[in-house]
Design a protein around this motif. Structure first.
Motif, mmCIF file in Angstrom:
data_model
loop_
_atom_site.group_PDB
_atom_site.id
_atom_site.type_symbol
_atom_site.label_atom_id
_atom_site.label_comp_id
_atom_site.label_asym_id
_atom_site.label_seq_id
_atom_site.Cartn_x
_atom_site.Cartn_y
_atom_site.Cartn_z
ATOM 1 N N GLU A 4 -12.708 -10.184 -29.751
ATOM 2 C CA GLU A 4 -13.061 -10.941 -30.574
ATOM 3 C C GLU A 4 -12.247 -12.137 -31.595
ATOM 4 O O GLU A 4 -12.357 -13.174 -31.930
ATOM 5 N N THR A 5 -11.174 -11.277 -31.661
ATOM 6 C CA THR A 5 -9.979 -11.944 -31.883
ATOM 7 C C THR A 5 -9.295 -12.745 -31.470
ATOM 8 O O THR A 5 -8.817 -14.395 -31.678
ATOM 9 N N ILE A 6 -9.375 -12.952 -29.964
ATOM 10 C CA ILE A 6 -8.949 -13.844 -29.260
ATOM 11 C C ILE A 6 -9.261 -14.710 -29.410
ATOM 12 O O ILE A 6 -9.254 -15.833 -29.087
ATOM 13 N N GLY A 7 -11.067 -14.664 -29.025
ATOM 14 C CA GLY A 7 -12.090 -15.589 -28.928
ATOM 15 C C GLY A 7 -11.745 -16.612 -30.190
ATOM 16 O O GLY A 7 -11.491 -17.355 -29.942
ATOM 17 N N GLN A 8 -12.128 -15.864 -31.259
ATOM 18 C CA GLN A 8 -11.275 -16.885 -32.284
ATOM 19 C C GLN A 8 -10.102 -17.113 -32.549
ATOM 20 O O GLN A 8 -9.729 -18.937 -33.085
ATOM 21 N N TYR A 62 -11.459 -28.212 -40.637
ATOM 22 C CA TYR A 62 -12.507 -26.488 -40.067
ATOM 23 C C TYR A 62 -11.310 -25.654 -38.879
ATOM 24 O O TYR A 62 -12.247 -24.519 -38.740
ATOM 25 N N GLN A 63 -10.361 -26.217 -38.587
ATOM 26 C CA GLN A 63 -9.702 -25.293 -37.496
ATOM 27 C C GLN A 63 -9.548 -24.442 -38.042
ATOM 28 O O GLN A 63 -9.233 -23.367 -37.482
ATOM 29 N N VAL A 64 -9.078 -24.797 -39.178
ATOM 30 C CA VAL A 64 -8.233 -23.897 -39.606
ATOM 31 C C VAL A 64 -8.917 -22.576 -40.155
ATOM 32 O O VAL A 64 -8.605 -20.925 -39.513
ATOM 33 N N ASN A 65 -9.864 -22.365 -40.335
ATOM 34 C CA ASN A 65 -11.685 -21.611 -40.144
ATOM 35 C C ASN A 65 -11.527 -20.289 -39.257
ATOM 36 O O ASN A 65 -12.088 -19.073 -39.723
ATOM 37 N N TYR A 66 -11.058 -20.980 -38.188
ATOM 38 C CA TYR A 66 -10.997 -19.194 -36.852
ATOM 39 C C TYR A 66 -9.800 -18.642 -36.931
ATOM 40 O O TYR A 66 -9.697 -17.520 -36.081
ATOM 41 N N LEU A 67 -9.092 -19.518 -37.389
ATOM 42 C CA LEU A 67 -7.540 -18.423 -37.734
ATOM 43 C C LEU A 67 -7.529 -17.650 -38.352
ATOM 44 O O LEU A 67 -7.384 -16.381 -39.207
ATOM 45 N N LEU A 68 -7.074 -18.453 -40.277
ATOM 46 C CA LEU A 68 -7.640 -17.632 -41.341
ATOM 47 C C LEU A 68 -8.562 -16.787 -41.816
ATOM 48 O O LEU A 68 -9.067 -15.289 -42.259
ATOM 49 N N LEU A 69 -9.795 -17.383 -41.849
ATOM 50 C CA LEU A 69 -11.103 -16.464 -41.578
ATOM 51 C C LEU A 69 -12.172 -15.766 -40.864
ATOM 52 O O LEU A 69 -11.347 -14.557 -40.511
ATOM 53 N N GLY A 70 -11.536 -16.388 -39.204
ATOM 54 C CA GLY A 70 -12.092 -15.256 -38.117
ATOM 55 C C GLY A 70 -11.685 -14.294 -37.233
ATOM 56 O O GLY A 70 -11.206 -12.587 -37.555
ATOM 57 N N SER A 71 -10.178 -14.749 -37.122
ATOM 58 C CA SER A 71 -9.192 -13.809 -36.530
ATOM 59 C C SER A 71 -8.815 -12.975 -37.500
ATOM 60 O O SER A 71 -8.556 -11.887 -37.433
ATOM 61 N N ILE A 72 -8.446 -13.454 -38.849
ATOM 62 C CA ILE A 72 -7.829 -12.270 -39.692
ATOM 63 C C ILE A 72 -8.628 -11.605 -40.585
ATOM 64 O O ILE A 72 -8.590 -10.585 -40.602
ATOM 65 N N SER A 73 -10.283 -11.620 -40.187
ATOM 66 C CA SER A 73 -11.035 -11.001 -40.247
ATOM 67 C C SER A 73 -11.717 -9.744 -39.611
ATOM 68 O O SER A 73 -11.613 -8.888 -40.169
ATOM 69 N N CYS A 74 -11.244 -10.217 -38.615
ATOM 70 C CA CYS A 74 -11.072 -9.342 -37.229
ATOM 71 C C CYS A 74 -10.328 -7.861 -37.224
ATOM 72 O O CYS A 74 -10.010 -6.468 -36.872
ATOM 73 N N LEU A 75 -9.006 -8.089 -37.657
ATOM 74 C CA LEU A 75 -8.219 -7.903 -37.357
ATOM 75 C C LEU A 75 -8.070 -6.388 -38.687
ATOM 76 O O LEU A 75 -7.909 -5.436 -38.444
ATOM 77 N N LEU A 76 -8.455 -7.066 -40.032
ATOM 78 C CA LEU A 76 -8.936 -6.145 -41.162
ATOM 79 C C LEU A 76 -9.862 -5.191 -40.737
ATOM 80 O O LEU A 76 -9.597 -3.815 -41.061
ATOM 81 N N ALA A 77 -11.051 -5.982 -39.421
ATOM 82 C CA ALA A 77 -12.035 -4.536 -39.068
ATOM 83 C C ALA A 77 -11.429 -3.294 -38.929
ATOM 84 O O ALA A 77 -11.661 -2.254 -38.597
ATOM 85 N N MET A 78 -10.590 -4.462 -38.132
ATOM 86 C CA MET A 78 -9.954 -3.062 -37.282
ATOM 87 C C MET A 78 -8.889 -1.870 -37.861
ATOM 88 O O MET A 78 -8.957 -0.694 -37.282
#
Length: 246
Positions: A143-147, A221-237
């Motif tokens: 999911e992180t890769i996708g975001q 809007y593009q930044v949302n997938y980097l700051l929110l999406g990707s970082i949230s997945c990393l925090l979940a890990m």
């Protein structure tokens, strides 16, 4: 849990492109489509009326609410963080496509939903077979890769591919973490624990819209997938990995 997700995200995969098809090809008004949407939940209600009621054992002693939350807090938090990537797609992918002049984003929704469903159909037994922990970590990496692909997309095609990869990664997170919740709770409180666990998904979706809107207003809007999406997945890990057996 797996088949519940297939039904839910199958509806999402069909909804966006089908609505656009109805408006553009058949010249149906938005009001008519909204009326259809209002009727569908009633049909759903009618289909559940004859379902058998489950027996409730009233002799069981109720477990304190806070104790149940403590049992599934880490799994619920992981689910909530993983859901933010999905929330970014449903909340901002259309606006992102408009910002980039890439046309309508219905295909992005469809690809996400199709990839999500295919993984559930063919790999839904993996959390039971190999355990929820390892499947969830692999799913979060995907999911992180996708975001990240969506966030760095130079073209519409790359953004759609990123949505598909996000769907692949997100697909098994709910049942994978759900297996951990079930294993940590007694049979008489599993229904409550799973209900609270699912609430983290709804909470994450409720937070993603306003928070992502602020980020998009400040940046894009593009930044949302980097700051929110990707970082949230990393925090979940990190959260899921911390004290794995606790």
């Amino acid at each position: 849990m797996s088949w519940n997700g297939i039904a839910m995200y199958g509806g999402m995969a069909l909804g966006a492109p089908l609505s656009i098809e109805m408006t553009k090809v058949y010249n149906m008004s938005i009001t008519f489509i909204l009326a259809i949407m209002a009727v569908l939940p009633i049909i759903s209600l009618l289909s559940t009326i004859k379902l058998p009621a489950l027996k409730v054992d009233k002799t069981k002693v109720r477990t304190p609410f806070l104790k149940i939350i403590r049992r599934m807090l880490r799994q619920g938090t992981g689910l909530g963080l993983a859901t933010i990537g999905y929330g970014c797609i449903i909340s901002f992918i259309t606006l992102y496509f408009m910002e980039k002049n890439w046309g309508n984003a219905s295909l992005a929704f469809a690809v996400f939903g199709i990839c999500y469903i295919l993984v559930r159909i063919f790999f839904d037994s993996l959390p039971d077979k190999y355990g929820g922990y390892i499947i969830v970590l692999i799913s979060l990496i995907i999911e992180t890769i996708g975001q990240a692909i969506i966030g760095f997309s130079p073209t519409r095609t790359f953004a759609i591919i990123g949505c598909g990869i996000t769907g692949i990664g997100f697909s098994l997170i709910y049942p994978g973490l759900g297996v951990l919740v079930v294993n940590r709770t007694e049979p008489q409180i599993r229904g409550t624990a799973l209900g609270l666990y699912a609430a983290f998904l709804d909470l994450a979706l409720g937070i993603t819209g306003p928070l992502g809107g602020l980020i998009a207003g400040w940046l894009s809007y593009q930044v949302n997938y980097l700051l929110l999406g990707s970082i949230s997945c990393l925090l979940a890990m990190i959260i899921i990995s911390y004290k794995r057996n606790s």
